[in-house]
Design a protein around this motif. Structure first.
Motif, mmCIF file in Angstrom:
data_model
loop_
_atom_site.group_PDB
_atom_site.id
_atom_site.type_symbol
_atom_site.label_atom_id
_atom_site.label_comp_id
_atom_site.label_asym_id
_atom_site.label_seq_id
_atom_site.Cartn_x
_atom_site.Cartn_y
_atom_site.Cartn_z
ATOM 1 N N ILE A 295 10.672 -0.766 -5.684
ATOM 2 C CA ILE A 295 10.400 -1.960 -5.066
ATOM 3 C C ILE A 295 10.842 -2.366 -3.852
ATOM 4 O O ILE A 295 12.209 -2.185 -3.697
ATOM 5 C CB ILE A 295 10.009 -3.168 -6.116
ATOM 6 N N GLY A 296 10.075 -2.624 -2.828
ATOM 7 C CA GLY A 296 10.426 -3.273 -1.763
ATOM 8 C C GLY A 296 11.142 -4.733 -1.479
ATOM 9 O O GLY A 296 11.144 -5.402 -2.644
ATOM 10 N N LYS A 297 11.674 -5.274 -0.390
ATOM 11 C CA LYS A 297 12.174 -6.411 -0.380
ATOM 12 C C LYS A 297 11.409 -7.881 -0.576
ATOM 13 O O LYS A 297 11.563 -8.683 -1.204
ATOM 14 C CB LYS A 297 12.866 -6.805 0.924
ATOM 15 N N LYS A 298 10.124 -7.480 -0.197
ATOM 16 C CA LYS A 298 9.062 -8.346 -0.451
ATOM 17 C C LYS A 298 8.867 -8.707 -1.741
ATOM 18 O O LYS A 298 8.610 -9.978 -2.411
ATOM 19 C CB LYS A 298 7.742 -8.501 0.322
ATOM 20 N N THR A 299 8.674 -7.736 -2.571
ATOM 21 C CA THR A 299 8.446 -7.559 -3.935
ATOM 22 C C THR A 299 9.767 -8.295 -4.740
ATOM 23 O O THR A 299 9.752 -9.218 -5.613
ATOM 24 C CB THR A 299 8.282 -6.255 -4.489
#
Ligand code: AMP
Length: 395
Positions: A295-299
């Motif tokens: 998962i990325g940072k926003k997630t």
């Protein structure tokens, strides 16, 4: 269920079904004592009350009597962990072992040979269960990890004990944790599911969506849901045959006014093994040839906000390929958020092999409110089933 704490155990011979299926190295040394530690509380209780402990367990999957599957290899370690002498007998049924047990004293512990040296154990044979029942006056089941199996020592033996059958302390803790997730946990209740496959968690999703307030789906299993919602997932893991089921779960969630929360951004690579190029995409706009592996940072931010809004949280399965350093940030960040939430009083329950492996890899796991010892047994309980081993104690 009857309460073991209130039972008079003075001079009673207590059969305890434990799960001593511990890992060994090539020299027969126990490499992880968690399962032995887990049954110590029940054994201590019985010893304190003046009973004699007769430990029965399976060990591995022997086809016949095979030395490498003998429980004799672990006696020394069991004794060390329990901090009490333990004797071993090389059989688990018959006149000889009954004779040995009749000569034991109060507060003695005996470990009997691997139940699975008799094929009748896994076949769920009643006669074998009856033979086992002759070993003692009282039956205690403390082997949560095998309660989903209809085996003689878990599901059949209890019938020979009428009101002398009990759940051990570990089993009660496990049932209590499941109850908190699925029935009476302080709201809002959040389930965080991750890992590779939707297929292994489909029934849990169906059941939990009715029970909890929100479900976060991360890891490889999220892409089947993102695709079901019309997203482009590139070369990410997907179970196309389950798109229909994923749509069904999403619409059930809508109908029940529950939320299913999916990743909004994804850290991706072109090659699972060789990760020299890494790019972050919106999770529903992953380019062809790219594979979402974390998962990325926003997630991370979004999932963490949900964690901080919840009062009871169940976590099962990593958010990405946590075994690789490059894709472990999602799982480790979610672990950190869970830890912070726990410090503020949130009840955090973790279960399922890979979440525990992830916790261990990322450091100390002692902060968790409860870590389940059951793999299949936990998952089947969360699917809403009453496990055969538990049912047998209630009848
Ligand atoms: P499970 O046994 O279903 O809980 O899956 C655990 C495995 O899922 C771990 O070995 C992870 O590396 C793997 N996994 C998690 N996220 C992904 C992903 N995005 N793509 C492929 N595998 C993943």
């Amino acid at each position: 269920m009857f309460n073991l704490e209130k039972q008079d155990l003075e001079n009673k011979k207590v059969i305890i079904r434990v799960d001593l299926n511990v890992p060994l190295d090539d020299n027969f040394n126990v490499t992880d004592t968690t399962r032995i530690e887990a049954c110590k509380e029940t054994i201590d209780l019985i010893l304190d009350k003046g009973g004699t402990c007769i430990l029965i367990s399976h060990f591995g999957r022997p086809k016949e009597r095979e030395d490498k599957f003998s429980l004799k290899h672990i006696v020394k370690t069991v004794s060390e962990v329990l901090d009490h002498p333990v004797v071993f007998h090389n059989d688990c049924i018959g006149n000889e072992v009954q004779e040995v047990i009749s000569n034991l004293n109060q507060r003695d512990i005996i470990l009997l040979e691997n139940l699975r040296f008799y094929k009748e154990e896994t076949l769920g044979d009643s006669l074998f269960a009856e033979e086992l029942s002759k070993l003692g006056d009282i039956y205690v089941n403390d082997a949560f990890g095998t309660c989903h199996r209809e085996h003689s020592s878990t599901a059949l033996i209890a019938q020979f004990f009428k009101n002398k059958k009990f759940a051990g302390k570990l089993l009660l803790k496990e049932l209590n944790a499941i109850n908190q997730i699925a029935n009476n946990g302080k709201k809002p209740v959040l389930a965080i599911l991750g890992g590779a496959k939707v297929s292994s968690k489909l029934n849990i999703l169906h059941n939990l969506i009715k029970k909890v307030d929100k479900i976060i789906i991360g890891g490889g299993m999220a892409y089947t849901f993102i695709k079901a919602k019309g997203g482009k997932i590139g070369n990410s893991l997907v179970e196309d045959e389950l798109i229909f089921n994923a749509k069904e779960i999403l619409s059930l969630a809508d109908k029940l006014e529950k939320q299913i929360i999916l990743p909004v951004d994804t850290k991706a690579s072109k090659d699972f093994e060789n990760n020299d190029q890494i790019k972050t995409f919106n999770s529903n706009e992953i380019e062809d040839d790219w594979m979402g592996l974390d998962i990325g940072k926003k997630t991370i931010e979004k999932f963490s906000q949900e964690i901080f809004l919840s009062n009871t949280i169940f976590w099962n399965g990593p958010m990405g390929v946590f075994e690789k350093e490059l894709f472990s940030e999602g799982t480790s960040s979610i672990c950190n958020s869970l830890k912070q939430a726990k410090q503020k009083g949130v009840n955090v329950i973790v279960g399922g092999g890979d979440s525990i492996a992830a916790l261990k890899k990322l450091g100390n796991k002692d902060w968790v409110s409860y870590i389940s010892t059951g793999g299949g047994a936990l998952l089947e309980s969360l699917e809403g089933k009453t496990l055969p081993g538990v049912k047998a104690l209630m009848q």
